[in-house]
Write a protein that holds these residues in place. Sequence first.
Motif, mmCIF file in Angstrom:
data_model
loop_
_atom_site.group_PDB
_atom_site.id
_atom_site.type_symbol
_atom_site.label_atom_id
_atom_site.label_comp_id
_atom_site.label_asym_id
_atom_site.label_seq_id
_atom_site.Cartn_x
_atom_site.Cartn_y
_atom_site.Cartn_z
ATOM 1 N N PHE A 62 0.887 -1.334 -0.131
ATOM 2 C CA PHE A 62 -0.071 -0.073 0.204
ATOM 3 C C PHE A 62 0.863 1.373 0.119
ATOM 4 C CE2 PHE A 62 -1.886 3.646 2.325
ATOM 5 C CZ PHE A 62 -3.552 3.542 1.190
ATOM 6 N N SER A 63 0.299 2.362 -1.030
ATOM 7 C CA SER A 63 0.673 3.428 -0.727
ATOM 8 C C SER A 63 0.201 4.788 -1.505
ATOM 9 C CB SER A 63 2.225 3.533 -2.439
ATOM 10 O OG SER A 63 2.131 4.950 -1.957
ATOM 11 N N TYR A 64 0.514 6.092 -0.373
ATOM 12 C CA TYR A 64 -0.018 7.257 -0.238
ATOM 13 C C TYR A 64 0.142 7.723 -1.406
ATOM 14 C CZ TYR A 64 -1.700 6.337 4.719
ATOM 15 O OH TYR A 64 -2.823 5.212 5.921
ATOM 16 N N TRP A 65 0.609 6.990 -2.094
ATOM 17 C CA TRP A 65 0.754 7.740 -3.538
ATOM 18 C C TRP A 65 0.262 7.043 -4.533
ATOM 19 C CZ3 TRP A 65 1.260 12.970 -3.245
ATOM 20 C CH2 TRP A 65 2.721 13.279 -2.007
ATOM 21 N N ASP A 66 -0.968 6.073 -3.525
ATOM 22 C CA ASP A 66 -1.423 5.355 -5.569
ATOM 23 C C ASP A 66 -1.909 6.235 -6.145
ATOM 24 O OD1 ASP A 66 -3.245 2.934 -5.939
ATOM 25 O OD2 ASP A 66 -4.348 4.068 -4.991
ATOM 26 N N PRO A 67 -2.224 6.183 -7.365
ATOM 27 C CA PRO A 67 -2.313 6.893 -7.818
ATOM 28 C C PRO A 67 -4.013 6.860 -8.399
ATOM 29 C CG PRO A 67 -1.392 5.393 -9.709
ATOM 30 C CD PRO A 67 -1.156 4.624 -8.312
ATOM 31 N N LYS A 68 -5.053 5.982 -8.167
ATOM 32 C CA LYS A 68 -5.826 5.916 -7.738
ATOM 33 C C LYS A 68 -6.555 6.618 -6.530
ATOM 34 C CE LYS A 68 -7.851 2.054 -9.916
ATOM 35 N NZ LYS A 68 -9.238 1.234 -9.566
ATOM 36 N N LEU A 69 -5.776 6.565 -5.496
ATOM 37 C CA LEU A 69 -6.296 7.615 -4.214
ATOM 38 C C LEU A 69 -5.941 8.628 -4.466
ATOM 39 C CD1 LEU A 69 -7.022 7.203 -1.535
ATOM 40 C CD2 LEU A 69 -4.691 7.027 -1.074
ATOM 41 N N VAL A 70 -5.166 8.785 -4.770
ATOM 42 C CA VAL A 70 -4.007 10.781 -5.142
ATOM 43 C C VAL A 70 -5.698 11.079 -5.714
ATOM 44 C CG1 VAL A 70 -2.456 12.126 -6.012
ATOM 45 C CG2 VAL A 70 -1.531 9.677 -5.129
ATOM 46 N N GLY A 71 -5.959 10.656 -7.199
ATOM 47 C CA GLY A 71 -6.548 10.397 -8.120
ATOM 48 C C GLY A 71 -8.002 11.213 -7.791
ATOM 49 N N THR A 72 -8.341 10.328 -7.147
ATOM 50 C CA THR A 72 -9.984 10.133 -6.126
ATOM 51 C C THR A 72 -10.106 11.203 -5.783
ATOM 52 O OG1 THR A 72 -10.083 7.751 -6.314
ATOM 53 C CG2 THR A 72 -11.129 8.617 -5.218
ATOM 54 N N LEU A 73 -8.469 11.522 -4.496
ATOM 55 C CA LEU A 73 -8.637 12.680 -3.172
ATOM 56 C C LEU A 73 -9.063 14.185 -4.435
ATOM 57 C CD1 LEU A 73 -6.203 11.846 -1.017
ATOM 58 C CD2 LEU A 73 -8.470 12.182 -0.775
ATOM 59 N N VAL A 74 -8.322 13.713 -5.416
ATOM 60 C CA VAL A 74 -8.150 14.741 -6.386
ATOM 61 C C VAL A 74 -9.257 15.834 -6.440
ATOM 62 C CG1 VAL A 74 -7.608 16.099 -8.701
ATOM 63 C CG2 VAL A 74 -5.647 15.067 -7.266
#
Lengths: 430, 276
Positions: B213-225
């Motif tokens: 797991f990474s907090y820099w996961d693109p899907k997580l970052v994308g959804t956060l944006v």
Amino acid sequence: MNLHSIGISHHTATLDVRERMWLSDDEIKATLPRLKEQQHFAECVLVSTCNRTELYGVAAGEKVDEAALKRFLIDAKSAAPSVSEEHFVSAHAGGAITHLFRVAAGVESMVIGDVQILGQIKDGFNLAKESGTMGPVMNRLMQATLHVGKRVRTETSICEGAVSVSYAAVELASKIFADLAKKSVLLIGAGETGELTLRHLVGKGIGQVRVANRTRERAEALVAAMGGTVIDYEEIVDALRSVDIVVTSVTSPSYIVQPDEVQKVMKQRSNNPLFIIDIGLPRNVNPAAGKIENVFLYDIDALSTIVDRNLDRRRGEMPKVTRIIREELISFLRWQNSLEVGPTIQEFRESLEAIRSQEVMTNVNRFKPEDRELLELVTRRIVNKILHGPTTVLKQGAETGAHTEDAVNRVKALRELFGISRNGGAGHEE
Amino acid sequence: MNLRPAVLLLLVLVPVLYAGLTTVYGLLFFGDFPRLARIKTPALLVTVTFHCVYLIVRTIAFDHPPITSVFEIMTVLAASIAIGYTYIELRTRESATGFFILSLALAFQTASSLFIRDRFDIPVYLHSIILGFHVSAALLGYTAISLSAAYGFLYLMLYHEIKSSRFGLIYNRLPNLEMLETMSHRAEVFGFVALGVAIIIGVIWLPRVFHDFSYWDPKLVGTLVIWCLYALALGAKRRLGWQGRKTMIITLVAFCFVFLSMTVINLSLSGFHSFH
């Protein structure tokens, strides 16, 4: 069928003439029984509105004296010489029914698709009921007419869309706002169209009404009639901050509202939509204000576009209306035909039987006594064979309902050719 | 019991039903077919029912809910859009927007039916209930955002028609501007909340399950944006009193961003958050 229509309408007579021929409810109730007493009609109905005065009836005898009827109606209103027989049009049988159906459908109205007429026709039938001039045919005709009106309103859009400038403004308002009860309107100037628009908005349940007029008394009179509050004419731009709809119709050589004022107001009102109806001539609001976001500004030309478009759409529904009228006409004629076929066949049979028995009686002595039974048998057979063809055709028409108008005409032709009177019995030579 | 033939049948039948349904709503919007008006709602209910049956049968046949690949997600998304629309139509009796919204469901379902793969070999963690909540919340969020964008699009079409005094078909058939704006706004708020829930569950639960797991996961970052974008848009509406056309444009732009970013992320992703 002995059903007749006779009357005047906006197609044949000017407003002056129509006014002279207009009958109040009491006048209708007084006139209808007289038509029955004077043996014009066995059943009859009068419909009188500002656009038409029309009489529908089932003839009491074989024929209707149209000229006498026209004179009767003119005399009933003491309308001669302003109204003459030329102002009237008449129709009978299928033509009369079709005309009534067209009137009920609103296609004969001054504005195509007028919704009021059906109620007025219903009133006409009710008055006839009270006057005792309804009968089986008129009762059935009333049901059929109301059915036409209902079908036209539900199956076509001939009554839809605003067809007056004032109503077009209200229609437009309901395309911008969801619930007019939560909205407020400011009327600037108490002119006729402005007042009419306000009346429509009040009818649609607009939440708050404010009126500003140069002459405050006029505004107060309007508010007294329709509710709301009066504001000073000088405060109109300030008032734009808190209202949703503005109707303006003042006579002013220059614009009374400028774009920069509207721009400023829009900021103050958090960019809430502002609908401005400018029916002033010349225009009261600078048209540039219409370019501002969430400002919907319409002048009389734009509203007329809506009216024209709606009228076109209504006209486009005519084929559907014609189809409905045709279907209902056939259904009515089928019923009418089924009523007439049975008695006609019976009377036709009686008529031929009368001829046969009379001829047998006259000539019986020319036959030997032992042949007389045979004479009776043979002549009966001849009569039955003559009857067979027409009876079958008439019965088929009544049962299937196919080519109903033809079937009605066949009944009529048979009655005429063989001299069968309407009251029964044969009209053959003695 | 072998459910594969039933899955295959429904795989074809469901998009065909959507195509038929969208045609009915399209004919009603663009033409005048009073008889069709009577069958539209029953047709909608039949289609939605078949779609739900398809999802259930698929879940049983492959022993996992259809949430493990982009194209499995797409059929669930199509179903939730259709169910969302059914709710709106039954509640408001407003069906003029049906054609546009059901077209969206048709597009998602067609793509899903064309490219979906039958898989049994999915990791154990994909059977987790928490994952179910996480994915459901995310799906509800994206469905609501899609509906919000559809209503926003219709708002802009009607706004343009009224402003330019054209008063054509759009003017005649669509409900009023305020209603479209309200529907779009409500769907947006709902989507925003649901996405928030999906993010919270994800951030708390995912690190415990995935070692990479990474907090820099693109899907997580994308959804956060995306979530922050909607937060800004909703904040602007509330704080600055933005209304009407401007906010609808923001809604549409945000949706385009969602669509593009999710497509790019899902197609290029290879980390823990990728579909199987």
